[in-house]
Motif scaffolding. Structure first.
Motif, PDB file in Angstrom:
ATOM      1  N   ILE A  44       0.846  -1.203   0.000  1.00 31.30           N
ATOM      2  CA  ILE A  44       0.000   0.000   0.000  1.00 31.30           C
ATOM      3  C   ILE A  44       0.884   1.256   0.000  1.00 31.30           C
ATOM      4  CG2 ILE A  44      -1.635   1.359   1.376  1.00 31.30           C
ATOM      5  CD1 ILE A  44      -2.793  -1.416   2.338  1.00 31.30           C
ATOM      6  N   ALA A  45       1.990   1.218   0.731  1.00 29.60           N
ATOM      7  CA  ALA A  45       2.883   2.380   0.805  1.00 29.60           C
ATOM      8  C   ALA A  45       3.407   2.777  -0.578  1.00 29.60           C
ATOM      9  CB  ALA A  45       4.046   2.089   1.759  1.00 29.60           C
ATOM     10  N   GLU A  47       1.884   2.284  -3.403  1.00 29.37           N
ATOM     11  CA  GLU A  47       0.733   2.870  -4.099  1.00 29.37           C
ATOM     12  C   GLU A  47       0.506   4.309  -3.628  1.00 29.37           C
ATOM     13  OE1 GLU A  47      -1.531   2.503  -7.160  1.00 29.37           O
ATOM     14  OE2 GLU A  47      -0.621   0.642  -6.441  1.00 29.37           O
ATOM     15  N   CYS A  48       0.643   4.536  -2.340  1.00 25.33           N
ATOM     16  CA  CYS A  48       0.478   5.884  -1.781  1.00 25.33           C
ATOM     17  C   CYS A  48       1.489   6.847  -2.386  1.00 25.33           C
ATOM     18  CB  CYS A  48       0.660   5.858  -0.267  1.00 25.33           C
ATOM     19  SG  CYS A  48      -0.613   4.941   0.611  1.00 25.33           S
ATOM     20  N   GLU A  49       2.723   6.405  -2.499  1.00 31.24           N
ATOM     21  CA  GLU A  49       3.758   7.248  -3.084  1.00 31.24           C
ATOM     22  C   GLU A  49       3.449   7.546  -4.549  1.00 31.24           C
ATOM     23  OE1 GLU A  49       6.671   8.829  -1.734  1.00 31.24           O
ATOM     24  OE2 GLU A  49       5.344   8.449  -0.040  1.00 31.24           O
ATOM     25  N   HIS A  53      -0.563  10.438  -2.168  1.00 29.75           N
ATOM     26  CA  HIS A  53      -1.687  10.586  -1.246  1.00 29.75           C
ATOM     27  C   HIS A  53      -1.510   9.535  -0.156  1.00 29.75           C
ATOM     28  CE1 HIS A  53      -5.486  12.116  -0.017  1.00 29.75           C
ATOM     29  NE2 HIS A  53      -6.139  10.985  -0.203  1.00 29.75           N
ATOM     30  N   HIS A  54      -1.606   9.938   1.092  1.00 31.40           N
ATOM     31  CA  HIS A  54      -1.213   9.055   2.181  1.00 31.40           C
ATOM     32  C   HIS A  54      -2.329   8.909   3.214  1.00 31.40           C
ATOM     33  CE1 HIS A  54       2.325  10.760   0.243  1.00 31.40           C
ATOM     34  NE2 HIS A  54       2.824   9.550   0.404  1.00 31.40           N
ATOM     35  N   PRO A  55      -2.536   7.689   3.700  1.00 26.00           N
ATOM     36  CA  PRO A  55      -3.613   7.432   4.655  1.00 26.00           C
ATOM     37  C   PRO A  55      -3.214   7.752   6.083  1.00 26.00           C
ATOM     38  CG  PRO A  55      -2.460   5.392   4.208  1.00 26.00           C
ATOM     39  CD  PRO A  55      -1.811   6.457   3.341  1.00 26.00           C
ATOM     40  N   LEU A  68      -9.139   7.586   5.209  1.00 23.11           N
ATOM     41  CA  LEU A  68      -8.733   8.379   4.053  1.00 23.11           C
ATOM     42  C   LEU A  68      -9.538   9.661   3.957  1.00 23.11           C
ATOM     43  CD1 LEU A  68      -8.633   5.612   1.275  1.00 23.11           C
ATOM     44  CD2 LEU A  68      -6.726   6.456   2.661  1.00 23.11           C
ATOM     45  N   LYS A  79      -9.189  11.536  -4.999  1.00 23.10           N
ATOM     46  CA  LYS A  79      -7.927  10.928  -4.561  1.00 23.10           C
ATOM     47  C   LYS A  79      -8.167   9.815  -3.553  1.00 23.10           C
ATOM     48  CE  LYS A  79      -4.187  14.264  -4.668  1.00 23.10           C
ATOM     49  NZ  LYS A  79      -3.367  15.135  -3.823  1.00 23.10           N
ATOM     50  N   ASP A  80      -9.112  10.045  -2.648  1.00 23.57           N
ATOM     51  CA  ASP A  80      -9.391   9.051  -1.610  1.00 23.57           C
ATOM     52  C   ASP A  80      -9.993   7.783  -2.199  1.00 23.57           C
ATOM     53  OD1 ASP A  80      -8.589  10.727   0.678  1.00 23.57           O
ATOM     54  OD2 ASP A  80     -10.239  11.968  -0.030  1.00 23.57           O
ATOM     55  N   LEU A  83      -7.247   5.819  -4.019  1.00 21.72           N
ATOM     56  CA  LEU A  83      -6.410   5.083  -3.079  1.00 21.72           C
ATOM     57  C   LEU A  83      -7.171   3.917  -2.460  1.00 21.72           C
ATOM     58  CD1 LEU A  83      -3.745   4.661  -1.693  1.00 21.72           C
ATOM     59  CD2 LEU A  83      -4.338   6.475  -0.063  1.00 21.72           C
TER      60      LEU A  83
END
Length: 96
Positions: A44-45, A47-49, A53-55, A68, A79-80, A83
């Protein structure tokens, strides 16, 4: 751009693991063990990068709780949902 409540509720029909409250999307995923949970978090990290967009998330042993929202928009945005969909693709195989 912040989405309105009815748009969010409609989109959540495609994400049954997720709920909307406190101005954010929320999900909780349980894995076999800590290693599987941490492995999913690592994927997931990345994908966030990629999405920049970060949870907000917490992990206790085999449970991952994710929240999110888009802070600069003051609520839930596209964006949420992007993700959340990426997270679903990552954690779904764990349920099989």
């Amino acid at each position: 751009m912040k989405l309105d409540d009815s748009t969010i509720e409609k989109r959540l029909l495609h994400l049954p693991d997720w709920d909307y409250f406190d101005n954010a999307l929320h999900a909780e995923f349980e894995f076999e063990n800590f290693k599987d949970c941490f492995s999913a978090m690592s994927r997931i990290a990345f994908e966030c990068e990629a999405l920049n967009h970060h949870p907000d998330w917490t992990n206790v042993y085999n449970v991952l709780k994710i929240s999110l929202s888009t802070h600069d928009a003051g609520g839930v945005t596209d964006k949420d949902f992007k993700l959340a969909q990426a997270i679903e693709r990552i954690v779904e195989p764990e349920d099989e």
